[in-house]
Design a protein around this motif. Sequence first.
Motif, PDB file in Angstrom:
ATOM      1  N   GLU A  34       0.419  -1.469   0.156  1.00 13.72           N
ATOM      2  CA  GLU A  34      -0.364   0.357   0.184  1.00 13.72           C
ATOM      3  C   GLU A  34       0.721   1.094   0.151  1.00 13.72           C
ATOM      4  OE1 GLU A  34      -3.897  -1.839   2.607  1.00 13.72           O
ATOM      5  OE2 GLU A  34      -1.614  -1.455   3.724  1.00 13.72           O
ATOM      6  N   PRO A  71     -14.280  -7.378   7.068  1.00 16.83           N
ATOM      7  CA  PRO A  71     -12.868  -6.556   6.425  1.00 16.83           C
ATOM      8  C   PRO A  71     -11.884  -6.240   7.182  1.00 16.83           C
ATOM      9  CG  PRO A  71     -14.958  -5.185   6.554  1.00 16.83           C
ATOM     10  CD  PRO A  71     -15.545  -7.156   6.628  1.00 16.83           C
ATOM     11  N   ASP A  72     -10.824  -5.986   7.190  1.00 18.89           N
ATOM     12  CA  ASP A  72      -9.557  -5.650   8.408  1.00 18.89           C
ATOM     13  C   ASP A  72      -9.622  -5.851   9.262  1.00 18.89           C
ATOM     14  OD1 ASP A  72      -8.414  -4.313   6.327  1.00 18.89           O
ATOM     15  OD2 ASP A  72     -10.053  -2.578   6.552  1.00 18.89           O
ATOM     16  N   TYR A  73      -9.987  -7.568   9.446  1.00 20.97           N
ATOM     17  CA  TYR A  73      -9.843  -7.820  10.912  1.00 20.97           C
ATOM     18  C   TYR A  73     -10.456  -7.514  11.625  1.00 20.97           C
ATOM     19  CZ  TYR A  73      -5.996 -10.343   8.397  1.00 20.97           C
ATOM     20  OH  TYR A  73      -5.488 -11.013   6.907  1.00 20.97           O
ATOM     21  N   SER A  74     -11.825  -7.380  11.384  1.00 22.21           N
ATOM     22  CA  SER A  74     -12.923  -6.263  12.638  1.00 22.21           C
ATOM     23  C   SER A  74     -13.691  -6.571  12.262  1.00 22.21           C
ATOM     24  CB  SER A  74     -12.380  -4.805  12.663  1.00 22.21           C
ATOM     25  OG  SER A  74     -13.896  -4.122  12.125  1.00 22.21           O
TER      26      SER A  74
ATOM     27  N   SER B  55      -1.620 -11.076  11.219  1.00 18.00           N
ATOM     28  CA  SER B  55      -2.238 -10.456  10.992  1.00 18.00           C
ATOM     29  C   SER B  55      -2.222  -9.446  12.373  1.00 18.00           C
ATOM     30  CB  SER B  55      -3.408 -10.728  12.631  1.00 18.00           C
ATOM     31  OG  SER B  55      -2.683 -11.148  13.801  1.00 18.00           O
ATOM     32  N   ASP B 101      -8.455  -9.318   3.420  1.00 17.28           N
ATOM     33  CA  ASP B 101      -7.366  -9.325   2.655  1.00 17.28           C
ATOM     34  C   ASP B 101      -6.345 -10.085   1.787  1.00 17.28           C
ATOM     35  OD1 ASP B 101      -4.545  -8.691   4.098  1.00 17.28           O
ATOM     36  OD2 ASP B 101      -4.473 -10.087   5.044  1.00 17.28           O
TER      37      ASP B 101
END
Lengths: 117, 214
Positions: A34, A71-74, B55, B101
């Motif tokens: 990114e 999404p985004d581990y949340s 993560s 991801d």
Amino acid sequence: MMDNKTFILAGIVIALLIGGVAVFFASGDPDGLESTALVVQGQKELTGSTPEGAEIHEDLTGKFSYESPMPDYSLGESMGSTGGIVAIAVGTILAFLVVLGLAYGLKLINKPAKQNQ
Amino acid sequence: MHIPDAFIPIWQGAIYWIIALVFVALALRWARNEMSEEKLPLVAVLAAGIFALQSFNLPVSMGTSGHLVGGALAAIILGSPFAAIFILTLVLIVQAILFGDGGITVLGANIINMGVIGGFVGFYTFRGLMGVTKSMPVSVFFAAWLACLIPALACAVEMYVAGTFPLIEGLVAMGIYHAIIGIIEGFVTVAVIYLITTARPDLVDTGVKAPAGA
């Protein structure tokens, strides 16, 4: 020497601890890919910090898009860090089970073939 | 370095998918024939650990963060690059489907970078350095460092082919960021291999005989 049960348990506990710590201490900066995207788009200097409002321009025409359930581990803003911990714990356990399941399944398929030899 | 769907045109993603599937098939064959049943706990625990480590985005300065990949770790400790492909493929599938991801159409490219390239670079760098240095920590460290850097450079080339990054700028930025992330990857890989070798020496088969007196 540790038996299998203790080894697996210790491994999963350590993985969950790492994931739990990650929720609170993970860096919010963009990752390498990114960051590179921001650099080539002229929004960030190569070695400079990432500006507050920097956003990657994505050309989505003709590209596939997919909405993941977490999404985004949340689990979304409202769930905060609890949601993050749940999301990472689910992922960690699932990664464990999927790999164990597939590896075990492949071994089962192999068994009859081996006995014939 | 998980590539999102938006970064690669679908047709190019399809080509990476086809290449990736060849290696995934070989990895499945490895799991069926080469991997001994006694190693099942280690393989599964590594998957959980690699998911958790991935993560955790660590700050690497320059406004950038990075997480470990784990390809070298899996390949070295299980004694085969296909172990890395097997584990990383499944971890990447979980990450893409559940957490967004890394994209779906580009999953093949992500499997090639982190699983295939990471696994092969990690494994053969380790083998080569073990022969020269005879030092486990040194060999593991550089294998893990390269297994983070080379996939990042491959990713930059893919981004160039996709028309997303210019070649040189992409290579320089991806290279610099991941050279730093790779240092962390190196230290953690050495530590994890040391821990697992101490806890369960019977499960570790690096394929390299310990030199006498070491």
